[in-house]
Design an enzyme around this catalytic site. Structure first.
Site, PDB file in Angstrom:
ATOM      1  CE  LYS A   1     -38.641  -2.122 -24.966  1.00 50.83           C
ATOM      2  NZ  LYS A   1     -37.648  -3.006 -25.586  1.00 50.83           N
TER       3      LYS A   1
HETATM    4  C1  E4P Z   1     -39.299  -5.174 -27.743  1.00 48.70           C
HETATM    5  O1  E4P Z   1     -39.032  -4.001 -27.693  1.00 48.70           O
HETATM    6  C2  E4P Z   1     -38.373  -6.263 -27.420  1.00 48.70           C
HETATM    7  O2  E4P Z   1     -37.064  -5.750 -27.421  1.00 48.70           O
HETATM    8  C3  E4P Z   1     -38.362  -7.383 -28.425  1.00 48.70           C
HETATM    9  O3  E4P Z   1     -39.161  -7.093 -29.542  1.00 48.70           O
HETATM   10  C4  E4P Z   1     -38.507  -8.725 -27.846  1.00 48.70           C
HETATM   11  O4  E4P Z   1     -38.451  -9.686 -28.868  1.00 48.70           O
HETATM   12  P1  E4P Z   1     -38.264 -11.248 -28.570  1.00 48.70           P
HETATM   13  O5  E4P Z   1     -39.534 -11.757 -28.000  1.00 48.70           O
HETATM   14  O6  E4P Z   1     -37.958 -11.845 -29.915  1.00 48.70           O
HETATM   15  O7  E4P Z   1     -37.113 -11.361 -27.609  1.00 48.70           O
END
Ligand code: E4P
Length: 214
Positions: free
Chosen positions: A83
């Site tokens: 990522k």
């Molecule tokens: C995406 O891969 C992130 O890990 C995640 O969905 C972030 O979510 P949040 O905005 O609830 O922290």
């Protein structure tokens, strides 16, 4: 639509996997920090449990550092996906990692134009954040809908749209309606998706009737 669970809590991954519909896992640095464990230990545990892609996020902010981390993490297990953030450095890293044959999830996407850049860089997944846009008064799901529509215009785009920052069951329904390829869902939201008071009441009355007739 595929279901990923958005967590670095190994117990939550185990419980989601046990339902039999888990297609993958996404983690991020905040979730790993919350787990209180070392990144490598968490990732190895999750990759052993889940066959599908497991996203592991880099913390370097410059391309070279992202490449070093990404290539190292990708050696931990065959199903690790790297990522990277949607920055110029992240998009450059995406391009090079995909050239190496490593799957990449481009994260922190908040606009269709950012999603176009990630697709051009060969991203495996683009992660538009729904909840965080809602938080600032923008309709987060519109971003997912627009990205899906734009990607559909071009046969050569293979990047999958992964609806992220999902906060409640309605977001999941909307992501499916938008034709997102994947939704990454926190474990507590998966649990909420099972719930309906009429299911509980219906089950109770079926069992009462059954037992009365015995
Ligand atoms: C995406 O891969 C992130 O890990 C995640 O969905 C972030 O979510 P949040 O905005 O609830 O922290």
């Amino acid at each position: 639509m595929e279901f990923f669970v958005d967590t670095a809590d190994v117990d939550e991954v185990r419980r989601a996997e046990d339902y039999g519909f888990l297609d993958g896992v996404t983690t991020n640095p905040s979730l790993v920090a919350d787990s209180g464990r070392e990144l490598e230990d968490v990732v190895l545990d999750i990759c052993e449990m889940v066959e599908g892609p497991v996203s592991v996020e880099v913390t370097a902010t410059e391309t070279e550092g992202m490449l070093e981390e990404g290539r190292r993490y990708a050696e931990w297990a065959d199903n690790v996906i790297i990522k990277v953030p949607l920055t110029p450095d992240g998009v450059r890293a995406c391009n090079r990692l995909t050239d190496d044959g490593i799957g990449v999830n481009v994260t922190l996407c908040f606009s269709p134009n950012q999603a176009l850049l990630a697709a051009r860089a060969g991203a495996t997944y683009i992660s538009p954040f729904v909840g965080r846009l809602d938080d600032i008064g923008h309709p987060g799901m519109e971003s997912v809908e627009t990205i899906v529509d734009i990607y559909d215009n071009y046969d050569h785009i293979e990047t999958e749209v992964l609806a992220a920052s999902i906060r409640h069951p309605r977001h999941v329904t909307k992501a499916a309606l938008a034709d997102a390829d994947v939704a990454t869902v926190p474990f507590d939201v998966i649990e909420q998706m099972f719930q309906h008071p009429k299911t509980d009441l219906g089950l109770e009355s079926f069992l009462d009737d059954w037992n009365d007739a015995q």
